[in-house]
Design a protein around this motif. Structure first.
Motif, PDB file in Angstrom:
ATOM      1  N   ALA A   1       0.833  -1.199   0.000  1.00  0.00           N
ATOM      2  CA  ALA A   1       0.000   0.000   0.000  1.00  0.00           C
ATOM      3  C   ALA A   1       0.868   1.249   0.000  1.00  0.00           C
ATOM      4  O   ALA A   1       1.977   1.254   0.545  1.00  0.00           O
ATOM      5  N   THR A   2       0.368   2.325  -0.619  1.00  0.00           N
ATOM      6  CA  THR A   2       1.043   3.627  -0.648  1.00  0.00           C
ATOM      7  C   THR A   2       0.046   4.654  -0.134  1.00  0.00           C
ATOM      8  O   THR A   2      -0.671   5.290  -0.910  1.00  0.00           O
ATOM      9  N   GLU A   3      -0.049   4.788   1.189  1.00  0.00           N
ATOM     10  CA  GLU A   3      -1.078   5.645   1.768  1.00  0.00           C
ATOM     11  C   GLU A   3      -0.750   7.129   1.657  1.00  0.00           C
ATOM     12  O   GLU A   3      -1.645   7.970   1.650  1.00  0.00           O
ATOM     13  N   THR A   4       0.539   7.473   1.586  1.00  0.00           N
ATOM     14  CA  THR A   4       0.940   8.869   1.371  1.00  0.00           C
ATOM     15  C   THR A   4       1.074   9.114  -0.127  1.00  0.00           C
ATOM     16  O   THR A   4       1.876   8.449  -0.798  1.00  0.00           O
ATOM     17  N   PRO A   5       0.282  10.034  -0.699  1.00  0.00           N
ATOM     18  CA  PRO A   5       0.345  10.256  -2.154  1.00  0.00           C
ATOM     19  C   PRO A   5       1.758  10.582  -2.618  1.00  0.00           C
ATOM     20  O   PRO A   5       2.486  11.337  -1.962  1.00  0.00           O
ATOM     21  N   MET A   6       2.129   9.988  -3.760  1.00  0.00           N
ATOM     22  CA  MET A   6       3.455  10.255  -4.324  1.00  0.00           C
ATOM     23  C   MET A   6       3.315  10.673  -5.781  1.00  0.00           C
ATOM     24  O   MET A   6       2.397  10.262  -6.487  1.00  0.00           O
TER      25      MET A   6
ATOM     26  N   THR B   1      -8.481   9.862   1.132  1.00  0.00           N
ATOM     27  CA  THR B   1      -7.531   8.947   1.766  1.00  0.00           C
ATOM     28  C   THR B   1      -7.824   7.486   1.484  1.00  0.00           C
ATOM     29  O   THR B   1      -6.990   6.624   1.768  1.00  0.00           O
ATOM     30  N   LEU B   2      -9.006   7.186   0.975  1.00  0.00           N
ATOM     31  CA  LEU B   2      -9.482   5.821   0.727  1.00  0.00           C
ATOM     32  C   LEU B   2      -9.742   5.049   2.018  1.00  0.00           C
ATOM     33  O   LEU B   2      -9.985   3.836   1.986  1.00  0.00           O
ATOM     34  N   GLU B   3      -9.745   5.723   3.141  1.00  0.00           N
ATOM     35  CA  GLU B   3     -10.012   5.063   4.426  1.00  0.00           C
ATOM     36  C   GLU B   3     -11.462   4.589   4.485  1.00  0.00           C
ATOM     37  O   GLU B   3     -12.382   5.367   4.218  1.00  0.00           O
ATOM     38  N   PRO B   4     -11.708   3.320   4.826  1.00  0.00           N
ATOM     39  CA  PRO B   4     -13.086   2.839   4.960  1.00  0.00           C
ATOM     40  C   PRO B   4     -13.815   3.575   6.089  1.00  0.00           C
ATOM     41  O   PRO B   4     -13.270   3.752   7.186  1.00  0.00           O
ATOM     42  N   LEU B   5     -15.046   4.008   5.810  1.00  0.00           N
ATOM     43  CA  LEU B   5     -15.840   4.769   6.768  1.00  0.00           C
ATOM     44  C   LEU B   5     -17.034   3.987   7.302  1.00  0.00           C
ATOM     45  O   LEU B   5     -17.399   4.145   8.470  1.00  0.00           O
ATOM     46  N   LYS B   6     -17.645   3.145   6.455  1.00  0.00           N
ATOM     47  CA  LYS B   6     -18.857   2.465   6.885  1.00  0.00           C
ATOM     48  C   LYS B   6     -19.148   1.280   5.970  1.00  0.00           C
ATOM     49  O   LYS B   6     -19.066   1.386   4.750  1.00  0.00           O
ATOM     50  N   MET B   7     -19.459   0.137   6.587  1.00  0.00           N
ATOM     51  CA  MET B   7     -19.997  -1.006   5.858  1.00  0.00           C
ATOM     52  C   MET B   7     -21.512  -0.927   5.977  1.00  0.00           C
ATOM     53  O   MET B   7     -22.051  -0.768   7.069  1.00  0.00           O
ATOM     54  N   PHE B   8     -22.229  -1.023   4.846  1.00  0.00           N
ATOM     55  CA  PHE B   8     -23.678  -0.850   4.916  1.00  0.00           C
ATOM     56  C   PHE B   8     -24.367  -1.690   3.858  1.00  0.00           C
ATOM     57  O   PHE B   8     -23.713  -2.343   3.025  1.00  0.00           O
ATOM     58  N   THR B   9     -25.685  -1.696   3.896  1.00  0.00           N
ATOM     59  CA  THR B   9     -26.509  -2.373   2.902  1.00  0.00           C
ATOM     60  C   THR B   9     -27.450  -1.346   2.284  1.00  0.00           C
ATOM     61  O   THR B   9     -27.559  -0.206   2.756  1.00  0.00           O
ATOM     62  N   TYR B  10     -28.168  -1.751   1.241  1.00  0.00           N
ATOM     63  CA  TYR B  10     -29.126  -0.831   0.629  1.00  0.00           C
ATOM     64  C   TYR B  10     -30.251  -0.476   1.593  1.00  0.00           C
ATOM     65  O   TYR B  10     -30.896   0.562   1.444  1.00  0.00           O
ATOM     66  N   ALA B  11     -30.490  -1.321   2.598  1.00  0.00           N
ATOM     67  CA  ALA B  11     -31.514  -1.001   3.590  1.00  0.00           C
ATOM     68  C   ALA B  11     -31.123   0.214   4.419  1.00  0.00           C
ATOM     69  O   ALA B  11     -31.995   0.889   4.982  1.00  0.00           O
ATOM     70  N   HIS B  12     -29.816   0.510   4.520  1.00  0.00           N
ATOM     71  CA  HIS B  12     -29.390   1.733   5.203  1.00  0.00           C
ATOM     72  C   HIS B  12     -29.815   2.963   4.407  1.00  0.00           C
ATOM     73  O   HIS B  12     -30.047   4.029   4.989  1.00  0.00           O
ATOM     74  N   VAL B  13     -29.868   2.835   3.077  1.00  0.00           N
ATOM     75  CA  VAL B  13     -30.296   3.951   2.233  1.00  0.00           C
ATOM     76  C   VAL B  13     -31.803   4.100   2.289  1.00  0.00           C
ATOM     77  O   VAL B  13     -32.333   5.203   2.418  1.00  0.00           O
ATOM     78  N   ASP B  14     -32.502   2.967   2.222  1.00  0.00           N
ATOM     79  CA  ASP B  14     -33.965   2.949   2.326  1.00  0.00           C
ATOM     80  C   ASP B  14     -34.377   1.566   2.821  1.00  0.00           C
ATOM     81  O   ASP B  14     -34.030   0.560   2.208  1.00  0.00           O
ATOM     82  N   LYS B  15     -35.119   1.526   3.919  1.00  0.00           N
ATOM     83  CA  LYS B  15     -35.499   0.251   4.529  1.00  0.00           C
ATOM     84  C   LYS B  15     -36.348  -0.609   3.611  1.00  0.00           C
ATOM     85  O   LYS B  15     -36.478  -1.820   3.826  1.00  0.00           O
ATOM     86  N   LYS B  16     -36.937   0.003   2.582  1.00  0.00           N
ATOM     87  CA  LYS B  16     -37.783  -0.768   1.659  1.00  0.00           C
ATOM     88  C   LYS B  16     -36.952  -1.687   0.768  1.00  0.00           C
ATOM     89  O   LYS B  16     -37.486  -2.641   0.191  1.00  0.00           O
ATOM     90  N   ILE B  17     -35.659  -1.401   0.626  1.00  0.00           N
ATOM     91  CA  ILE B  17     -34.816  -2.186  -0.288  1.00  0.00           C
ATOM     92  C   ILE B  17     -34.269  -3.395   0.465  1.00  0.00           C
ATOM     93  O   ILE B  17     -33.356  -3.273   1.285  1.00  0.00           O
ATOM     94  N   GLN B  18     -34.842  -4.545   0.219  1.00  0.00           N
ATOM     95  CA  GLN B  18     -34.493  -5.759   0.947  1.00  0.00           C
ATOM     96  C   GLN B  18     -34.079  -6.857  -0.027  1.00  0.00           C
ATOM     97  O   GLN B  18     -34.657  -7.005  -1.094  1.00  0.00           O
ATOM     98  N   GLY B  19     -33.094  -7.648   0.367  1.00  0.00           N
ATOM     99  CA  GLY B  19     -32.637  -8.764  -0.449  1.00  0.00           C
ATOM    100  C   GLY B  19     -31.204  -9.119  -0.101  1.00  0.00           C
ATOM    101  O   GLY B  19     -30.528  -8.409   0.650  1.00  0.00           O
ATOM    102  N   LEU B  20     -30.731 -10.231  -0.645  1.00  0.00           N
ATOM    103  CA  LEU B  20     -29.389 -10.709  -0.345  1.00  0.00           C
ATOM    104  C   LEU B  20     -28.383 -10.368  -1.432  1.00  0.00           C
ATOM    105  O   LEU B  20     -27.205 -10.164  -1.155  1.00  0.00           O
TER     106      LEU B  20
END
Length: 646
Positions: free
Chosen positions: A26-31, A192-211
């Motif tokens: 990984a190259t976390e500091t831009p070059m 920075t490409l740092e991960p902020l959140k793991m989520f599903t489409y239900a986080h965007v709208d609870k109506k969106i359900q599925g695997l």
């Protein structure tokens, strides 16, 4: 696969992979990267690439865990900030939570490739652990943005919704999201490409359900809507398309995306009618079965979901038994490929078309139009392009992606043998062989893809949304009865196709022609300097084809219309087409732009820039002494808007 500590030739470091995969630093500091040649001054923005980073993981006891399939390597993102001839590069590993689960021997990890060492008892244990730890894993995923592995497509401007905006502090239109073929997404910091959140489409709208869902979404710039679909597994499976809009905040073409003043209303979700059976089932007698779907097609008026005969066994429940996708899927050449058509205006499933059994990872463009028939009548027709295979042998080729290559310029290097695992260096010693489809074929050769243009004729052309509400409700009640009992509605419909080109994969086109007739297609093709994909480390060239001049022979034939960039020892990732800024309705040609790709050569990689029209190299810039194993990527312009998104 495990290499024991006493057999590790590099103590203190992960042992080399017995099947030919190297970790990527990984190259976390831009070059700053040194550019050879000249990148056009108008190429300004950020290219993001998603892919694999870690294949070999050092365990606490000194043993090394080896990933056997490249899709299962720990995720990694790459960022290229381009301002003409100035390029800054950075990268980051984004699956540290998955690495922790491997170290802790988490039995609930799901993979794409098989674990050949897992016994029947071990598989039964996996079923128990998946069921008993379901709620626990859901809670851990909420807390750890790197809990699961998401490394397929990367999407700028993703509509994450009000709740996630508030939780993460990411403003509307500025969400950078990594996606995969399951309902698990990862929000990362665009700088920075740092991960902020793991989520599903239900986080965007609870109506969106599925695997399950498609890694590749669709976008309609005119309606400003993000489109995808969900798959529900089980005894009564269904497909359900959905649309989220507005996708992007309203901005002028030269204005940075921001909501610092007068924020727009939050995105709203429109769910379409679930597809729970085949229209035409009275004639075909083929009930709906969920299959592997990586991408789908969309036109101005329709969503078209492909249903290839590459099915989840036992409705997908076998995935928790095998703990992998490869052994869960099965190919049934006795069944048709089906194309399910949903009217975007009404949200209703209006038709299903059948075609010969085939398989595709990637779609290209699609559009619909009215055509005049003899006698003056008209019919609505859908045209859609797929990079299509006659079977699923291409899945076997995926095992070879990213494998270590011997440089053609390195005569002193020892050829890498990747066809068999060294059983003396892998524990447990009893390695169970997983039979592949390409075994028994000469040199594991596979048939290259065909660019097929499918024609779906006489598409039902409903306009319920244009009627008054009361009349619309009456029409909907009639429509439901019509759907169940009308033989015309349930008639057998057949999709025809024309082959426009051969050996094109990872297709990209000028996004200004999205949902419209278009002419040029770019992609990767087999390198003429290397054997077939499934016989060793994959090597690709880059190709441009003219769809207005179909060619039935090989791309390398003397009179072939394709243009190819292909150098010995090189393997190219998916090309990204960037159009030259200007008025697309003026004199600008459809292929006026550049192609960006990441190329691996030997044990190095570089960013390649081609003239999209001629496929002549304009510039390259060396990234590092490693192979950047990426498949998909997107480009965001200097104003923060995704202009070439996959």
């Amino acid at each position: 696969m495990i290499t024991l500590a006493e057999d590790n030739p590099t103590p203190g470091q992960p042992a080399p992979s017995p099947v030919g995969f190297d970790n990527v630093p990984a190259t976390e500091t831009p070059m700053d990267l040194k550019v050879q040649g000249q990148i056009p001054s108008w190429v300004q923005g950020v290219m993001y690439r998603s892919g694999s980073g870690k294949y070999n993981i050092l365990l606490d006891n000194g043993d090394t865990f080896h990933v056997g399939h490249p899709f299962d390597a720990l995720a990694m993102l790459h960022r290229f900030a381009i301002n003409g001839n100035q390029v800054k590069y950075s990268s980051r590993h984004t699956s540290n939570g998955v690495e922790k689960r491997i170290l802790e021997e988490d039995p609930t990890l799901l993979t794409f490739g098989p674990d050949p060492c897992k016994t029947i008892f071990g598989r039964l244990q996996s079923v128990y652990h998946h069921i008993s730890n379901f709620n626990k894993n859901a809670q851990l995923q909420e807390l750890d943005p790197e809990f699961d592995m998401v490394n397929v497509t990367i999407t700028p401007n993703f509509p994450i919704g009000t709740a996630l905006e508030k939780e993460t502090g990411v403003e509307r239109g500025q969400g950078l999201v990594v996606k995969r073929d399951a309902n698990t997404l990862q929000l990362v910091d665009a700088e920075t490409l740092e991960p902020l959140k793991m989520f599903t489409y239900a986080h965007v709208d609870k109506k969106i359900q599925g695997l399950l869902c498609a890694s590749h979404h669709q976008y309609d710039e005119e309606s400003n809507k993000y489109v995808n679909f969900m798959v529900r597994l089980g005894p009564f499976p269904s497909f359900q398309p959905f649309m989220i809009g507005p996708y992007l905040p309203e901005t002028s073409s030269d204005e940075a995306i921001s909501i610092s003043s007068s924020p727009p209303p939050p995105p709203k979700t429109q769910l379409c009618e679930p597809i729970w059976r085949n229209l035409g089932a009275w004639q075909t007698m083929e009930p709906l079965k969920p299959s592997y779907i990586h991408s789908f097609s969309m036109t101005e008026n329709y969503i078209i979901i492909p249903n290839f005969p590459y099915y989840y066994s036992f409705g997908g429940l076998s995935a928790i038994y095998y703990s992998c996708a490869y052994q869960t899927f099965y190919w049934d050449a006795t069944r048709h490929t089906l194309f399910h058509v949903v009217d975007r205006r009404t949200g209703r499933h209006v038709a299903t078309y059948e075609a010969d059994p085939c398989f595709s990872f990637h779609t290209s463009n699609a559009w619909d139009q009215l055509e005049t028939l003899p006698g003056g009548k008209t019919e609505r027709v859908i045209y859609m392009d797929h990079c299509m295979y006659t079977n699923t042998d291409i899945i076997d080729a995926s095992f070879e992606l990213g494998k270590k290559q011997q440089s053609d310029n390195d005569s002193n290097s020892t050829p890498i043998k990747t066809s068999k695992v060294d059983l003396d260096k892998v524990a447990p010693a009893r390695y169970v062989h997983i039979k592949k489809n390409t075994e028994g074929k000469s040199d594991h050769a596979i048939e290259p893809s065909q660019v097929r243009r499918y024609r779906l004729g006489q598409v039902p052309d409903g306009q319920l949304q244009q009627q008054p509400q009361q009349q619309q409700q009456q029409q909907q009640q009639w429509y439901q009865s019509y759907q169940r009992f009308s033989r015309e509605y349930n008639q057998r419909r057949v999709a025809s196709y024309t082959v426009l080109a051969h050996d094109v994969e990872l297709p990209r086109f000028n996004s200004r022609y999205n949902l419209k007739p278009y002419r040029y297609l770019w992609g990767v093709c087999e390198s003429k300097y290397a054997p077939s994909y499934a016989s060793g480390a994959v090597r690709n060239g880059l190709i441009k084809v003219d769809l207005d001049k179909p060619w039935q022979g090989k791309n390398t034939d003397e009179h072939a219309t394709a243009k190819i960039w292909d150098e010995p020892g090189c393997s190219c990732a998916e090309p990204i087409f960037i159009a030259r800024p200007g008025d697309s309705g003026g004199d600008m040609e459809e292929d006026d732009g550049v192609i960006l790709s990441i190329v691996n050569r030997g044990h190095q990689c570089f960013l390649l820039v081609l003239d999209a029209s001629t496929m002549v190299e304009l510039a390259r810039t060396w990234v590092g002494d490693f192979n950047a194993n990426t498949i998909h990527g997107s480009f965001m312009d200097q104003y923060g808007k995704g202009v070439a998104v996959n």
